[in-house]
Scaffold this motif. Structure first.
Motif, PDB file in Angstrom:
ATOM      1  N   LYS A 110      -9.070  -1.699   1.294  1.00 58.07           N
ATOM      2  CA  LYS A 110     -10.072  -1.769   2.369  1.00 58.07           C
ATOM      3  C   LYS A 110     -10.807  -3.110   2.315  1.00 58.07           C
ATOM      4  N   GLU A 113       0.835  -1.204   0.000  1.00 60.69           N
ATOM      5  CA  GLU A 113       0.000   0.000   0.000  1.00 60.69           C
ATOM      6  C   GLU A 113       0.873   1.259   0.000  1.00 60.69           C
ATOM      7  N   HIS A 134       0.956   4.080  -2.997  1.00 60.75           N
ATOM      8  CA  HIS A 134       0.714   5.500  -2.733  1.00 60.75           C
ATOM      9  C   HIS A 134       1.908   6.340  -3.174  1.00 60.75           C
ATOM     10  N   GLN A 167      -6.119   5.482  -7.900  1.00 59.65           N
ATOM     11  CA  GLN A 167      -5.817   5.570  -6.470  1.00 59.65           C
ATOM     12  C   GLN A 167      -7.051   5.225  -5.638  1.00 59.65           C
ATOM     13  N   THR A 168      -8.209   5.697  -6.052  1.00 64.80           N
ATOM     14  CA  THR A 168      -9.455   5.383  -5.349  1.00 64.80           C
ATOM     15  C   THR A 168      -9.750   3.893  -5.438  1.00 64.80           C
ATOM     16  N   ASP A 228      -7.438   2.121  -3.062  1.00 64.95           N
ATOM     17  CA  ASP A 228      -7.889   2.293  -1.684  1.00 64.95           C
ATOM     18  C   ASP A 228      -9.080   1.387  -1.380  1.00 64.95           C
TER      19      ASP A 228
END
Length: 183
Positions: free
Chosen positions: A150, A102, A106, A142-143, A146
């Motif tokens: 999650k 992760e 990022h 990126q979304t 994420d």
């Protein structure tokens, strides 16, 4: 050209650092697993010697049968304990590797955004639409990352709860099957 070389060098340094962290995490986890295996082998050998002595001292069939039941319960409990320990090491390693992945993703995303900003500053007039499309694509990626991260965390938590529940249920079933007797 110098800026591109510097950017490539920084990217390479970041990838080398990430690879070294990955290797260290992998080696640490392997070391923990090997230690667990050695401890389990030592405990099994000691338990076997203890069992052989106890069986040799059994005076009749009933005491031998009772001893056999205790041995079975002990073996199952030891196997469950070992499985839990292995699962904990694997789960911890998975969590640390996921965090490393992760962080890398990022970092790459930020580097791409920075490079895009620099490219946009020197872009010819009329290229705003293409740059905006690239920015939107990077933000969407990126979304998505994420969201997947999650979801992976939630799945890991669900799997962890399932493993713990199964281990507890197995332990209870063993106790019920053996009459819950312990020395």
């Amino acid at each position: 050209m110098v800026k591109t070389s510097e950017q490539f060098s920084d990217l390479s340094k970041g990838n080398v650092e990430a690879a070294l962290k990955f290797a260290k995490l992998s080696m640490d986890s392997a070391e923990k697993l090997i230690r667990l295996q050695l401890e389990a082998a030592r405990a099994a050998m000691e338990e076997s010697a203890k069992t052989a002595r106890a069986l040799a001292e059994a005076k009749d069939v009933q005491s031998a049968a009772s001893l056999r039941l205790k041995i079975a319960e002990s073996n199952i409990e030891n196997a469950l304990k070992y499985a839990r320990s292995v699962y904990e090491v694997a789960s911890q390693a998975q969590g640390e590797l996921a965090k490393l992945f992760e962080q890398q993703m990022h970092s790459v995303g930020k580097e791409m955004q920075g490079a895009l900003e620099k490219a946009a500053a020197g872009a010819p007039p009329g290229s705003e639409i293409a740059i905006t499309a690239l920015k939107t694509t990077i933000a969407a990626a990126q979304t998505a990352l994420d969201t997947m991260t999650k979801a992976a965390r939630q799945m890991a938590e669900l799997a962890d709860a399932g493993v713990k529940a199964a281990a507890a249920a197995t332990g209870e079933a063993v106790k019920k099957a053996t009459g819950g007797k312990k020395d």
